[in-house]
Design a protein around this motif. Structure first.
Motif, PDB file in Angstrom:
ATOM      1  N   GLY A  38      46.489  40.053 -17.290  1.00 38.52           N
ATOM      2  CA  GLY A  38      46.860  40.944 -16.199  1.00 38.52           C
ATOM      3  C   GLY A  38      46.337  42.346 -16.356  1.00 38.52           C
ATOM      4  O   GLY A  38      45.162  42.635 -16.054  1.00 38.52           O
ATOM      5  N   PRO A  39      47.171  43.282 -16.825  1.00 40.26           N
ATOM      6  CA  PRO A  39      46.764  44.699 -16.892  1.00 40.26           C
ATOM      7  C   PRO A  39      45.510  44.951 -17.716  1.00 40.26           C
ATOM      8  O   PRO A  39      44.636  45.716 -17.299  1.00 40.26           O
ATOM      9  CB  PRO A  39      47.997  45.376 -17.521  1.00 40.26           C
ATOM     10  N   LEU A  40      45.402  44.325 -18.885  1.00 40.93           N
ATOM     11  CA  LEU A  40      44.225  44.575 -19.723  1.00 40.93           C
ATOM     12  C   LEU A  40      42.964  44.008 -19.084  1.00 40.93           C
ATOM     13  O   LEU A  40      41.882  44.605 -19.171  1.00 40.93           O
ATOM     14  CB  LEU A  40      44.430  43.975 -21.115  1.00 40.93           C
ATOM     15  N   MET A  41      43.100  42.847 -18.406  1.00 36.68           N
ATOM     16  CA  MET A  41      41.964  42.269 -17.695  1.00 36.68           C
ATOM     17  C   MET A  41      41.496  43.195 -16.573  1.00 36.68           C
ATOM     18  O   MET A  41      40.292  43.397 -16.361  1.00 36.68           O
ATOM     19  CB  MET A  41      42.376  40.902 -17.123  1.00 36.68           C
ATOM     20  N   ASP A  42      42.449  43.778 -15.852  1.00 38.37           N
ATOM     21  CA  ASP A  42      42.108  44.700 -14.759  1.00 38.37           C
ATOM     22  C   ASP A  42      41.370  45.928 -15.286  1.00 38.37           C
ATOM     23  O   ASP A  42      40.384  46.380 -14.690  1.00 38.37           O
ATOM     24  CB  ASP A  42      43.376  45.129 -14.018  1.00 38.37           C
ATOM     25  N   GLU A  43      41.825  46.475 -16.409  1.00 38.79           N
ATOM     26  CA  GLU A  43      41.164  47.641 -16.996  1.00 38.79           C
ATOM     27  C   GLU A  43      39.739  47.296 -17.444  1.00 38.79           C
ATOM     28  O   GLU A  43      38.796  48.057 -17.204  1.00 38.79           O
ATOM     29  CB  GLU A  43      41.967  48.155 -18.188  1.00 38.79           C
ATOM     30  N   ALA A  44      39.582  46.141 -18.107  1.00 36.70           N
ATOM     31  CA  ALA A  44      38.258  45.732 -18.573  1.00 36.70           C
ATOM     32  C   ALA A  44      37.325  45.469 -17.390  1.00 36.70           C
ATOM     33  O   ALA A  44      36.135  45.799 -17.444  1.00 36.70           O
ATOM     34  CB  ALA A  44      38.372  44.487 -19.441  1.00 36.70           C
ATOM     35  N   ALA A  45      37.858  44.880 -16.315  1.00 34.93           N
ATOM     36  CA  ALA A  45      37.040  44.593 -15.134  1.00 34.93           C
ATOM     37  C   ALA A  45      36.556  45.891 -14.481  1.00 34.93           C
ATOM     38  O   ALA A  45      35.404  45.976 -14.028  1.00 34.93           O
ATOM     39  CB  ALA A  45      37.836  43.756 -14.132  1.00 34.93           C
ATOM     40  N   ARG A  46      37.414  46.915 -14.451  1.00 28.94           N
ATOM     41  CA  ARG A  46      36.989  48.196 -13.884  1.00 28.94           C
ATOM     42  C   ARG A  46      35.871  48.813 -14.729  1.00 28.94           C
ATOM     43  O   ARG A  46      34.899  49.374 -14.198  1.00 28.94           O
ATOM     44  CB  ARG A  46      38.179  49.163 -13.797  1.00 28.94           C
ATOM     45  N   GLY A  47      36.008  48.707 -16.047  1.00 32.16           N
ATOM     46  CA  GLY A  47      34.953  49.219 -16.916  1.00 32.16           C
ATOM     47  C   GLY A  47      33.638  48.483 -16.705  1.00 32.16           C
ATOM     48  O   GLY A  47      32.560  49.097 -16.678  1.00 32.16           O
ATOM     49  N   TRP A  48      33.709  47.170 -16.527  1.00 34.40           N
ATOM     50  CA  TRP A  48      32.501  46.387 -16.296  1.00 34.40           C
ATOM     51  C   TRP A  48      31.875  46.728 -14.945  1.00 34.40           C
ATOM     52  O   TRP A  48      30.650  46.826 -14.820  1.00 34.40           O
ATOM     53  CB  TRP A  48      32.832  44.912 -16.379  1.00 34.40           C
ATOM     54  N   GLN A  49      32.694  46.951 -13.925  1.00 32.85           N
ATOM     55  CA  GLN A  49      32.177  47.352 -12.610  1.00 32.85           C
ATOM     56  C   GLN A  49      31.492  48.713 -12.691  1.00 32.85           C
ATOM     57  O   GLN A  49      30.447  48.935 -12.071  1.00 32.85           O
ATOM     58  CB  GLN A  49      33.319  47.389 -11.596  1.00 32.85           C
ATOM     59  N   GLN A  50      32.063  49.617 -13.474  1.00 33.03           N
ATOM     60  CA  GLN A  50      31.434  50.924 -13.659  1.00 33.03           C
ATOM     61  C   GLN A  50      30.073  50.780 -14.327  1.00 33.03           C
ATOM     62  O   GLN A  50      29.097  51.450 -13.951  1.00 33.03           O
ATOM     63  CB  GLN A  50      32.339  51.834 -14.497  1.00 33.03           C
ATOM     64  N   LEU A  51      29.995  49.892 -15.314  1.00 36.74           N
ATOM     65  CA  LEU A  51      28.733  49.669 -16.014  1.00 36.74           C
ATOM     66  C   LEU A  51      27.695  49.059 -15.079  1.00 36.74           C
ATOM     67  O   LEU A  51      26.519  49.447 -15.094  1.00 36.74           O
ATOM     68  CB  LEU A  51      28.968  48.752 -17.220  1.00 36.74           C
ATOM     69  N   GLN A  52      28.114  48.130 -14.243  1.00 32.11           N
ATOM     70  CA  GLN A  52      27.204  47.491 -13.307  1.00 32.11           C
ATOM     71  C   GLN A  52      26.693  48.484 -12.264  1.00 32.11           C
ATOM     72  O   GLN A  52      25.541  48.400 -11.828  1.00 32.11           O
ATOM     73  CB  GLN A  52      27.897  46.325 -12.599  1.00 32.11           C
ATOM     74  N   ALA A  53      27.561  49.392 -11.849  1.00 33.70           N
ATOM     75  CA  ALA A  53      27.191  50.343 -10.801  1.00 33.70           C
ATOM     76  C   ALA A  53      26.415  51.541 -11.337  1.00 33.70           C
ATOM     77  O   ALA A  53      25.866  52.316 -10.559  1.00 33.70           O
ATOM     78  CB  ALA A  53      28.445  50.831 -10.079  1.00 33.70           C
ATOM     79  N   CYS A  54      26.366  51.685 -12.650  1.00 35.37           N
ATOM     80  CA  CYS A  54      25.740  52.866 -13.249  1.00 35.37           C
ATOM     81  C   CYS A  54      24.217  52.801 -13.094  1.00 35.37           C
ATOM     82  O   CYS A  54      23.575  51.840 -13.510  1.00 35.37           O
ATOM     83  CB  CYS A  54      26.108  52.954 -14.725  1.00 35.37           C
ATOM     84  N   GLN A  55      23.655  53.817 -12.504  1.00 38.64           N
ATOM     85  CA  GLN A  55      22.207  53.926 -12.330  1.00 38.64           C
ATOM     86  C   GLN A  55      21.641  55.127 -13.081  1.00 38.64           C
ATOM     87  O   GLN A  55      20.435  55.205 -13.287  1.00 38.64           O
ATOM     88  CB  GLN A  55      21.866  54.053 -10.837  1.00 38.64           C
ATOM     89  N   ALA A  56      22.511  56.047 -13.429  1.00 40.87           N
ATOM     90  CA  ALA A  56      22.049  57.273 -14.094  1.00 40.87           C
ATOM     91  C   ALA A  56      22.000  57.072 -15.605  1.00 40.87           C
ATOM     92  O   ALA A  56      22.515  56.103 -16.147  1.00 40.87           O
ATOM     93  CB  ALA A  56      22.975  58.436 -13.741  1.00 40.87           C
ATOM     94  N   SER A  57      21.370  58.006 -16.274  1.00 44.34           N
ATOM     95  CA  SER A  57      21.272  57.932 -17.727  1.00 44.34           C
ATOM     96  C   SER A  57      22.596  58.256 -18.397  1.00 44.34           C
ATOM     97  O   SER A  57      22.854  57.854 -19.524  1.00 44.34           O
ATOM     98  CB  SER A  57      20.187  58.891 -18.228  1.00 44.34           C
ATOM     99  N   VAL A  58      23.438  59.016 -17.711  1.00 46.40           N
ATOM    100  CA  VAL A  58      24.758  59.362 -18.242  1.00 46.40           C
ATOM    101  C   VAL A  58      25.803  58.908 -17.236  1.00 46.40           C
ATOM    102  O   VAL A  58      25.781  59.318 -16.083  1.00 46.40           O
ATOM    103  CB  VAL A  58      24.897  60.880 -18.493  1.00 46.40           C
ATOM    104  N   CYS A  59      26.721  58.060 -17.658  1.00 42.51           N
ATOM    105  CA  CYS A  59      27.762  57.547 -16.767  1.00 42.51           C
ATOM    106  C   CYS A  59      29.110  57.610 -17.474  1.00 42.51           C
ATOM    107  O   CYS A  59      29.175  57.571 -18.712  1.00 42.51           O
ATOM    108  CB  CYS A  59      27.487  56.100 -16.356  1.00 42.51           C
ATOM    109  N   THR A  60      30.146  57.647 -16.681  1.00 46.96           N
ATOM    110  CA  THR A  60      31.505  57.594 -17.218  1.00 46.96           C
ATOM    111  C   THR A  60      31.982  56.149 -17.147  1.00 46.96           C
ATOM    112  O   THR A  60      32.222  55.618 -16.059  1.00 46.96           O
ATOM    113  CB  THR A  60      32.454  58.505 -16.418  1.00 46.96           C
TER     114      THR A  60
END
Length: 318
Positions: A38-60
């Protein structure tokens, strides 16, 4: 009150601390698996979505959440994979060996409890606890594993050793076999420490044999492809073999090729009479058939070990 119920109550009193520890492990493990799904899966999924959406050299990117998810998944999966050895260690040390070594088993037989009922009560309660607790953990682990589908890139393949057993009833069947093995070992070697060591070692051998046999308990699938298409099905399921097909229809090992391009390798393969690649494996659709057939074999072994325990006890007591 029947002698069987009296013996069952005595079994509960004798092993209440082991049952309490087992119950605590199941409760803690279940809670962590629910959090993982549940909660931990949701947090990890958000991090993975951020990584997938990252196009710049520096991302959060929330790498910490993905790391926590992977670490907890590995910890819980490893812990569940070791469950049969935990059951084996306890069963070998205390289920029958300790009572025979201390003489309490002999005392019980003089108090109106027959040896067969004594052994039945020693097996029934732990078997119920192992089945119930292990079943809950397996169901929750499969739920947590399924919840990660298409959400993180670290999802373990269904065919991987630890994940396969943590996800299905085969793990519970191994635990029951370890329990029966411990009871039999204690009757044959009524000394606590030797029985413990023998049971753990025999459980490891049984587990390894079951895993070796597992791919052959259900018909496999063979995929054939052209050289330029590569191996189909490789690293997507339980692999039995892979190699090269020839003009005669034979399947042979793929010749070694150190060339840098597939075209050069293809010409080498064709010089050896090759026409393409083949892979024999079990795809994801075979997960449950393999789980159920492996469980059936292990339950048969459990039944045979239990029958052998009663036969040894009957011979021991005359």
């Amino acid at each position: 009150m029947s002698t069987l119920s009296v013996s069952a109550r005595w079994t509960f009193r004798l092993h209440r601390w082991a049952l309490a520890v087992w119950a605590a492990l199941v409760v803690v493990g279940a809670g962590l698996l629910v959090w993982l799904a549940g909660p931990l899966m949701d947090e990890a999924a958000r991090g993975w979505q951020q990584l997938q959406a990252c196009q710049a050299s520096v991302c959060t990117i929330d790498n910490a959440a993905m790391g926590r998810y992977s670490s907890l998944y590995d910890l819980l999966t490893d812990g569940m994979f070791l469950m049969p050895f935990l059951v084996a260690a306890w069963a070998g040390a205390t289920l029958t060996a300790r009572e025979l070594e201390s003489g309490t088993g002999l005392l019980a037989w003089t108090q109106g409890v027959t040896p067969a009922r004594w052994l039945a009560s020693r097996l029934a309660l732990p078997a119920l606890a192992v089945t119930a607790g292990g079943g809950v953990l397996v169901a929750l682990h499969r739920y947590a594993w399924s919840a990660s589908e298409d959400r993180v890139d670290t999802r373990a393949g269904w065919w991987l050793l630890r994940t396969f057993y943590a996800n299905g009833p085969a793990l519970v069947a191994v635990c029951l076999a370890a329990l029966a093995l411990g009871a039999l070992t204690g009757l044959l070697v009524p000394r606590t420490l030797p029985a413990l060591g023998i049971t753990v070692g025999a459980t490891a051998l049984l587990f390894a044999a079951a895993h070796w046999l597992m791919p052959y308990l259900w018909p496999s699938v063979t995929e054939v492809s052209r050289f330029q298409d590569g191996y189909r099905g490789l690293y997507t399921g339980v692999e039995l073999s892979h190699g090269m097909t020839t003009l005669s229809g034979a399947r042979v090992p793929t010749p070694e090729c150190a060339a840098r391009s597939m075209d050069m390798c293809r010409r080498i393969y064709e010089q050896h009479g090759g026409t393409g690649f083949y892979t024999t494996f079990h795809p994801a659709s075979h997960d449950w058939p393999l789980q159920l057939t492996t469980s059936a074999v292990l339950l048969l072994v459990t039944a045979l070990l239990t029958a052998a325990s009663f036969a040894v006890l009957r011979r021991r007591t005359g």
